[in-house]
Design an enzyme around this catalytic site. Structure first.
Site, PDB file in Angstrom:
ATOM      1  CB  CYS A 246       0.155 -35.195 -31.101  1.00 46.54           C
ATOM      2  SG  CYS A 246       0.698 -35.055 -29.394  1.00 46.54           S
TER       3      CYS A 246
ATOM      4  N   GLY B 126      20.729 -39.640 -35.562  1.00 45.82           N
ATOM      5  CA  GLY B 126      21.776 -38.816 -36.156  1.00 45.82           C
ATOM      6  C   GLY B 126      21.390 -38.214 -37.491  1.00 45.82           C
TER       7      GLY B 126
END
Length: 609
Positions: free
Chosen positions: A2, A373
């Protein structure tokens, strides 16, 4: 995931929500699913929501009632990966839950344990919590700083937001850059803890908490990699522990009530995450995405990632999509503007920002959460500058040294600016002072030898001064399209464990990321395990280079324009007429200057020129 924003004023606030509405509206792209606000006589809390867990029940700001009045009010951005275990523990303590959201767990945990609750949290988060009875506001950020949180102190309170743009929407803030801020704008490879180029706007430090009352402001750390002690486990135990930690982390981070995917480049890091995700799904297909480029619509030209992506997809049987970007898309001024607005600053290098933004935008059409990653190179010492003798021995940040280990990007960028300006601001002295301050944070540990000491310093610099630049980039550009990116390699348990390993173990087979290779050996294809570290890909399209040089030429038609106040005139002309074939990242000069042009136009900052 958010966007949050708000402000506090102990002299009292008028019954007006206009300022808060402006602030939270700047967070719309971070949270397109819902918005909300909460107010009392002293504080305004706002929220924009990207619904991931408990889509119906997790609306914010969220309050905890004591009788008829709110005791605690929370506006929260992030994901708590161990919220289910914490919910069980809190229920045993007598807390009753009305939703299935992790937000309510954060609120209940604060009620039960106060600020110490963060020691129990596993996740990425940034939140503000208001104690109504004590009239105290707290700002909290996760250990690695995965989620951003900025603030500006005022004489009688504080303004805060997930991004500077939220604070700049408040009447008490403006896009003013002081001398130190201008130096920082010349150093996009270095993110200095707590500071931003905007005067008066600071960042809550990773692993820190700030509390504000009418009497005082207090800031303290609850986590730091520097406090990690040497890890003396055997090789076999180290490899097993890393595997267990990563498997557990990926399993936790796959919790979502919306479609989830992985970012798959065909490198060791992203392939390992995708393989572990497949294991967590008990061999059910994982959705994965990669990025590639074309130089001509009729003639595709793959990056060096492409064959490894194909092999990873074949090996892991993922539901894969390759997002192919054309030079005309990357050269779009609208795409560059979106990236500058997403980051609030002209920090992008090469086409890396634009390609990541367009990749995330394409992924968002299919998934709302992606596993990345990111940070494996910082945690497991994967970059070339961890191993290049000139970079390691340099009396500065290794990736900013005058060595080929990072393509001499720092030197190429600084030389673009007016030489008299660089000298007046003392850019070299500033970098040297910041380097000394960073090194001073690393405590000595017994009778360690010179190599061990130096490599522990380099690992600390990577986690605290380099990784934040990448986390900020990934968060801003993904959240600009409403995509939540999770970073399993930033799990603080893993970071603590690996940071404490002796250098000889991290470099056990005279190759980068030795421990990670060993830990993933049975689930990652051999060719990918042995693949050398490859930088983030850039477009090979000569039409792209030509297009951005043309855009820069158009900007330079006005010889009295603001670019001439910042940049060396000769460098401006060179950037508009020449490319940099063979360099680590081509077009650096024209890219940096164009980013500044867009930023100056959009934000109209006040500069100390």
């Amino acid at each position: 995931m958010c966007g949050i924003a708000g402000y506090l004023d102990y002299t009292g606030l008028p019954n007006d929500m206009g300022t808060l509405d402006r602030m939270i509206e700047t967070m719309f792209r971070r949270g397109p699913d819902a918005g909300g606000h909460w107010a009392d006589d002293f504080v305004r809390l706002g929220h924009r929501r990207l619904a991931i867990v408990d889509i119906e029940g997790g609306r914010q700001p969220m309050s905890l009632q004591r009788g008829d009045a709110p005791a605690l009010v929370l506006t929260y951005s992030g994901e708590l990966y161990n919220y289910r275990e914490l919910r069980t523990e809190l229920r045993d303590l007598g807390h009753r839950f009305d939703t299935e959201s992790d937000t309510e767990v954060v609120l209940a945990a604060w009620a039960a344990w106060g600020a110490e609750c963060v020691q129990r949290f596993n996740g990425m988060y940034a939140f503000a919590i208001w104690n109504a009875s004590q009239r105290q506001l707290w700002l909290v950020r996760d250990r690695l700083g995965i989620k951003p949180l900025y603030y500006k102190m005022t004489p009688n309170g504080i303004i805060f937001g997930s991004e500077p743009k939220a604070i700049l929407a408040h009447d008490a803030a403006s896009p003013r850059v002081d001398s130190e801020g201008l130096v920082q704008l010349m150093l996009p490879l270095l993110k200095l803890p707590g500071r931003t180029p905007y005067a008066g706007i600071r960042e809550v430090l990773p692993g820190h908490i700030i509390s504000r009352t009418s009497e005082r402001t207090r800031e303290y750390a609850y986590w730091s990699p520097a406090t990690t002690r040497t890890n003396r486990d055997t090789w076999g135990r180290v490899v097993g522990t890393v595997r267990e930690l990563l498997a557990d982390t990926v399993r936790r981070q796959m919790i979502a009530d919306v479609p989830l995917c992985t970012l798959l480049s065909g490198g060791l890091d992203s392939t390992a995450i995708t393989a572990l995700a497949r294991n967590a799904l008990h061999d059910k297909p994982v959705r994965s995405f990669s990025v590639d480029f074309v130089a001509d619509p009729s003639l595709a030209r793959s990056t060096e990632d492409a064959p490894y992506v194909i092999e990873a997809v074949r090996h892991l049987k993922t539901e894969h999509a390759n997002i192919v970007l054309h030079g005309s898309q990357l050269a779009s001024p609208e795409a560059r503007t979106a990236c500058v607005e997403a980051r609030d600053l002209p920090l992008g290098i090469g086409d890396l920002d634009i390609s990541l933004y367009l990749l995330c935008k394409a992924i968002k059409q299919h998934s709302t959460v992606a596993l990345s990653g990111e940070s494996a190179d910082e945690v497991f010492a994967g970059y070339r500058w961890f191993h290049h003798p000139d970079a390691v021995a340099a009396d500065t940040f290794p990736w900013m040294s005058d060595s080929p280990a990072h393509g001499r990007l720092h030197q190429r960028i600084v030389k673009l600016f007016r030489k008299d300006l660089v000298a007046r601001l003392g850019v070299g002295d500033y970098v040297a002072a910041e380097y000394e301050a960073a090194i001073a944070e690393v405590p000595r540990q017994g009778a360690e030898d010179a190599v061990e000491r130096r490599m522990r310093e380099v690992c600390h610099l990577a986690l605290t001064r380099f990784l934040p630049t990448l986390l900020d980039r990934k968060d801003r550009l993904s959240m600009a399209v409403g995509l939540e990116v999770r970073v399993p390699f930033c799990d603080h348990r893993l970071v603590d464990y690996v940071y404490g390993l002796p250098w000889a173990m991290k470099y056990a087979d005279s190759r980068e990321k030795s421990v990670l290779r060993a830990a993933m050996g049975d689930i990652v294809p051999e060719s990918i395990l042995m693949r050398p570290k490859s930088p983030y890909p850039t477009t090979p399209d000569p039409a792209y280079s030509e297009a951005i040089r043309k855009q820069l030429c158009d900007r330079l038609l006005d010889s009295n324009g603001p670019l001439f106040d910042l940049f060396d005139e000769d460098e401006l002309r060179i950037a508009a007429t020449a490319s940099e074939p063979g360099s680590l990242i081509g077009n650096v000069a024209s890219e940096v200057i164009l980013n500044f042009a867009h930023w100056l136009e959009i934000y109209q900052p006040t500069l100390p020129l």
